[in-house]
Write a protein that holds these residues in place. Structure first.
Motif, PDB file in Angstrom:
ATOM      1  N   LEU A  17      38.846  38.238  42.947  1.00  0.00           N
ATOM      2  CA  LEU A  17      38.685  38.943  44.211  1.00  0.00           C
ATOM      3  C   LEU A  17      39.019  38.008  45.364  1.00  0.00           C
ATOM      4  CD1 LEU A  17      35.317  40.950  43.924  1.00  0.00           C
ATOM      5  CD2 LEU A  17      37.618  41.900  44.051  1.00  0.00           C
ATOM      6  N   ILE A  18      39.780  38.525  46.315  1.00  0.00           N
ATOM      7  CA  ILE A  18      40.036  37.801  47.559  1.00  0.00           C
ATOM      8  C   ILE A  18      39.459  38.637  48.688  1.00  0.00           C
ATOM      9  CG2 ILE A  18      41.766  36.858  49.116  1.00  0.00           C
ATOM     10  CD1 ILE A  18      43.648  36.603  46.787  1.00  0.00           C
ATOM     11  N   ILE A  19      38.575  38.036  49.469  1.00  0.00           N
ATOM     12  CA  ILE A  19      37.897  38.748  50.548  1.00  0.00           C
ATOM     13  C   ILE A  19      38.298  38.122  51.879  1.00  0.00           C
ATOM     14  CG2 ILE A  19      35.684  39.587  51.398  1.00  0.00           C
ATOM     15  CD1 ILE A  19      34.487  38.762  48.688  1.00  0.00           C
ATOM     16  N   THR A  20      38.663  38.967  52.825  1.00  0.00           N
ATOM     17  CA  THR A  20      38.986  38.470  54.156  1.00  0.00           C
ATOM     18  C   THR A  20      38.543  39.498  55.185  1.00  0.00           C
ATOM     19  OG1 THR A  20      40.749  37.593  55.582  1.00  0.00           O
ATOM     20  CG2 THR A  20      41.307  39.476  54.194  1.00  0.00           C
ATOM     21  N   GLY A  21      38.452  39.108  56.417  1.00  0.00           N
ATOM     22  CA  GLY A  21      38.026  40.012  57.476  1.00  0.00           C
ATOM     23  C   GLY A  21      37.696  39.253  58.737  1.00  0.00           C
ATOM     24  N   ASN A  22      37.192  39.958  59.723  1.00  0.00           N
ATOM     25  CA  ASN A  22      36.878  39.326  61.010  1.00  0.00           C
ATOM     26  C   ASN A  22      35.398  39.395  61.365  1.00  0.00           C
ATOM     27  OD1 ASN A  22      36.669  42.043  61.486  1.00  0.00           O
ATOM     28  ND2 ASN A  22      37.922  42.059  63.336  1.00  0.00           N
ATOM     29  N   CYS A  23      34.562  39.808  60.393  1.00  0.00           N
ATOM     30  CA  CYS A  23      33.123  39.904  60.643  1.00  0.00           C
ATOM     31  C   CYS A  23      32.374  39.072  59.600  1.00  0.00           C
ATOM     32  CB  CYS A  23      32.673  41.363  60.589  1.00  0.00           C
ATOM     33  SG  CYS A  23      30.891  41.578  60.819  1.00  0.00           S
ATOM     34  N   VAL A  24      31.732  38.012  60.033  1.00  0.00           N
ATOM     35  CA  VAL A  24      31.030  37.103  59.126  1.00  0.00           C
ATOM     36  C   VAL A  24      29.889  37.812  58.407  1.00  0.00           C
ATOM     37  CG1 VAL A  24      29.700  34.975  58.967  1.00  0.00           C
ATOM     38  CG2 VAL A  24      31.642  35.117  60.529  1.00  0.00           C
ATOM     39  N   MET A  26      29.523  41.066  57.650  1.00  0.00           N
ATOM     40  CA  MET A  26      30.048  41.956  56.614  1.00  0.00           C
ATOM     41  C   MET A  26      30.543  41.153  55.414  1.00  0.00           C
ATOM     42  SD  MET A  26      32.171  44.833  58.759  1.00  0.00           S
ATOM     43  CE  MET A  26      32.766  45.552  57.233  1.00  0.00           C
ATOM     44  N   PHE A  27      31.176  40.038  55.701  1.00  0.00           N
ATOM     45  CA  PHE A  27      31.698  39.164  54.649  1.00  0.00           C
ATOM     46  C   PHE A  27      30.558  38.655  53.764  1.00  0.00           C
ATOM     47  CE2 PHE A  27      33.014  35.082  52.958  1.00  0.00           C
ATOM     48  CZ  PHE A  27      34.303  35.327  52.518  1.00  0.00           C
ATOM     49  N   ASN A  28      29.519  38.134  54.386  1.00  0.00           N
ATOM     50  CA  ASN A  28      28.398  37.579  53.619  1.00  0.00           C
ATOM     51  C   ASN A  28      27.615  38.662  52.872  1.00  0.00           C
ATOM     52  OD1 ASN A  28      28.946  34.951  54.434  1.00  0.00           O
ATOM     53  ND2 ASN A  28      27.683  35.119  56.275  1.00  0.00           N
ATOM     54  N   ASP A  29      27.433  39.830  53.502  1.00  0.00           N
ATOM     55  CA  ASP A  29      26.713  40.924  52.846  1.00  0.00           C
ATOM     56  C   ASP A  29      27.460  41.417  51.613  1.00  0.00           C
ATOM     57  OD1 ASP A  29      24.779  40.762  54.764  1.00  0.00           O
ATOM     58  OD2 ASP A  29      25.459  42.501  55.920  1.00  0.00           O
ATOM     59  N   MET A  34      28.086  41.658  45.677  1.00  0.00           N
ATOM     60  CA  MET A  34      28.906  41.491  44.482  1.00  0.00           C
ATOM     61  C   MET A  34      28.309  40.460  43.536  1.00  0.00           C
ATOM     62  SD  MET A  34      31.312  43.661  44.743  1.00  0.00           S
ATOM     63  CE  MET A  34      32.375  43.102  43.418  1.00  0.00           C
ATOM     64  N   THR A  35      27.723  39.410  44.080  1.00  0.00           N
ATOM     65  CA  THR A  35      27.110  38.368  43.259  1.00  0.00           C
ATOM     66  C   THR A  35      25.879  38.893  42.531  1.00  0.00           C
ATOM     67  OG1 THR A  35      27.876  36.686  44.832  1.00  0.00           O
ATOM     68  CG2 THR A  35      26.177  36.030  43.280  1.00  0.00           C
ATOM     69  N   ASN A  36      25.128  39.764  43.196  1.00  0.00           N
ATOM     70  CA  ASN A  36      23.945  40.354  42.556  1.00  0.00           C
ATOM     71  C   ASN A  36      24.317  41.357  41.465  1.00  0.00           C
ATOM     72  OD1 ASN A  36      22.260  38.891  44.248  1.00  0.00           O
ATOM     73  ND2 ASN A  36      22.103  40.530  45.771  1.00  0.00           N
ATOM     74  N   GLU A  37      25.439  42.037  41.668  1.00  0.00           N
ATOM     75  CA  GLU A  37      25.855  43.083  40.736  1.00  0.00           C
ATOM     76  C   GLU A  37      26.619  42.523  39.531  1.00  0.00           C
ATOM     77  OE1 GLU A  37      26.038  47.017  39.433  1.00  0.00           O
ATOM     78  OE2 GLU A  37      24.979  46.174  41.180  1.00  0.00           O
ATOM     79  N   PHE A  38      27.435  41.480  39.778  1.00  0.00           N
ATOM     80  CA  PHE A  38      28.275  40.921  38.723  1.00  0.00           C
ATOM     81  C   PHE A  38      28.084  39.407  38.630  1.00  0.00           C
ATOM     82  CE2 PHE A  38      30.483  44.564  40.605  1.00  0.00           C
ATOM     83  CZ  PHE A  38      30.633  45.385  39.488  1.00  0.00           C
ATOM     84  N   GLU A  39      28.449  38.878  37.488  1.00  0.00           N
ATOM     85  CA  GLU A  39      28.412  37.432  37.309  1.00  0.00           C
ATOM     86  C   GLU A  39      29.703  36.852  37.864  1.00  0.00           C
ATOM     87  OE1 GLU A  39      28.128  34.179  33.673  1.00  0.00           O
ATOM     88  OE2 GLU A  39      27.352  36.217  33.370  1.00  0.00           O
TER      89      GLU A  39
END
Length: 287
Positions: A17-24, A26-29, A34-39
């Protein structure tokens, strides 16, 4: 999307997965969810992915394939070659019927495939690579020499890439026209219509992302006859044989979604996609 300015973009490639955006926030949430749902393992900021190097700066992102380019040069024994200023000669005319011996198809196709992947960050070689790609069925040593000339060009421009400024959208494409045209004016007219259709689609996409464009999108054309034809709602002898769908541009101009402007051929940066250019004209503003 949260609000009018916050955007989160997620790219999925196989199990990466590659995640990008302009809101820190939203990025962290999203990352926490995803970390809680998947390993998953967070490898941090992306700096090298599938041969593409990414350098993040305060004013934007610079992507290049410098390391991959060096690998390609080494693979084809061109790491010590003499660099040149243009990838293909201006008057170069290739043909399938040349009196030179055949070259190993696998070797030639491997070279062309490597060069095609380089066009991800090197649109300056797009025309030359597309040109030699036509001869992969029965390549000769002559075609192989032309392909290796491109390697000599990238040897001297190994650190080039594309810079994306912050909050900027960029798209490009180059392909043959689907129909046969009867004049340069008609060819330009069809090309402009295709560009307008793509521009309208981009405007619609940006609108969905809450980036509404109030002003007309500027379309630069280096053929005055094509511009006149696009702005003239009256059908006459010069345009009566053109398929009706290509007159879509007139409706877009009337709605002020696009605006067609004239640009001199020497200032038309899109020429780098469509024809070989002399060294004095072979300039690209990379940053």
């Amino acid at each position: 999307m949260n609000g009018k300015c916050d955007i989160l973009i997620v790219y999925l490639y196989v199990d990466d997965l590659i995640i990008t955006g302009n809101c820190v926030k939203m990025f962290n949430d999203f990352k926490k969810e995803m970390t809680n749902e998947f390993e998953m393992t967070d490898i941090g900021l992306m700096s090298y992915y599938l041969g593409i190097e990414v350098k993040q700066r305060d004013d934007g992102i610079f992507i290049s394939q410098e390391a991959y380019t060096k690998e390609v040069l080494k693979r084809f024994n061109m790491e010590n070659c003499n660099p040149i200023s243009i990838p293909i000669e201006v008057e170069k005319k290739l043909s399938r019927h040349v009196k030179e011996g055949p070259i190993d198809r696998t070797l030639f196709r491997s070279l062309v495939g490597s060069l095609r992947y380089l066009t991800c960050t090197r649109p300056d070689i797009l025309y030359a690579v597309g040109y030699i790609s036509r001869y992969m069925e029965n390549p000769t040593t002559y075609h192989f020499k032309v392909a290796k000339r491109i390697l000599r060009y990238i040897k001297g421009t190994i650190d080039l890439g594309i810079f994306y400024p912050a909050s900027a959208a960029f798209t490009w494409t180059s392909k043959k026209q689907p129909i046969v045209t009867l004049s340069t004016c008609e060819a330009e007219y069809v090309a402009v219509t295709s560009t307008v259709c793509h521009a309208i689609w981009l405007r619609s996409l940006l609108k969905e992302l809450s980036f509404i464009q109030d002003e007309s999108t500027q379309i630069y054309v280096d053929n005055k006859s094509a511009i006149t034809l696009a702005k003239n709602p009256v059908f006459h002898d010069r345009s009566k044989h053109i398929d009706t769908r290509y007159h879509f541009i007139r409706e877009s101009i009337a709605k002020k979604e696009v605006q067609v402007k004239f640009v001199k051929s020497k200032d038309q940066v899109a020429n780098i996609f469509t024809k070989p250019l002399a060294s004095k004209s072979y300039r690209v503003d990379w940053e």
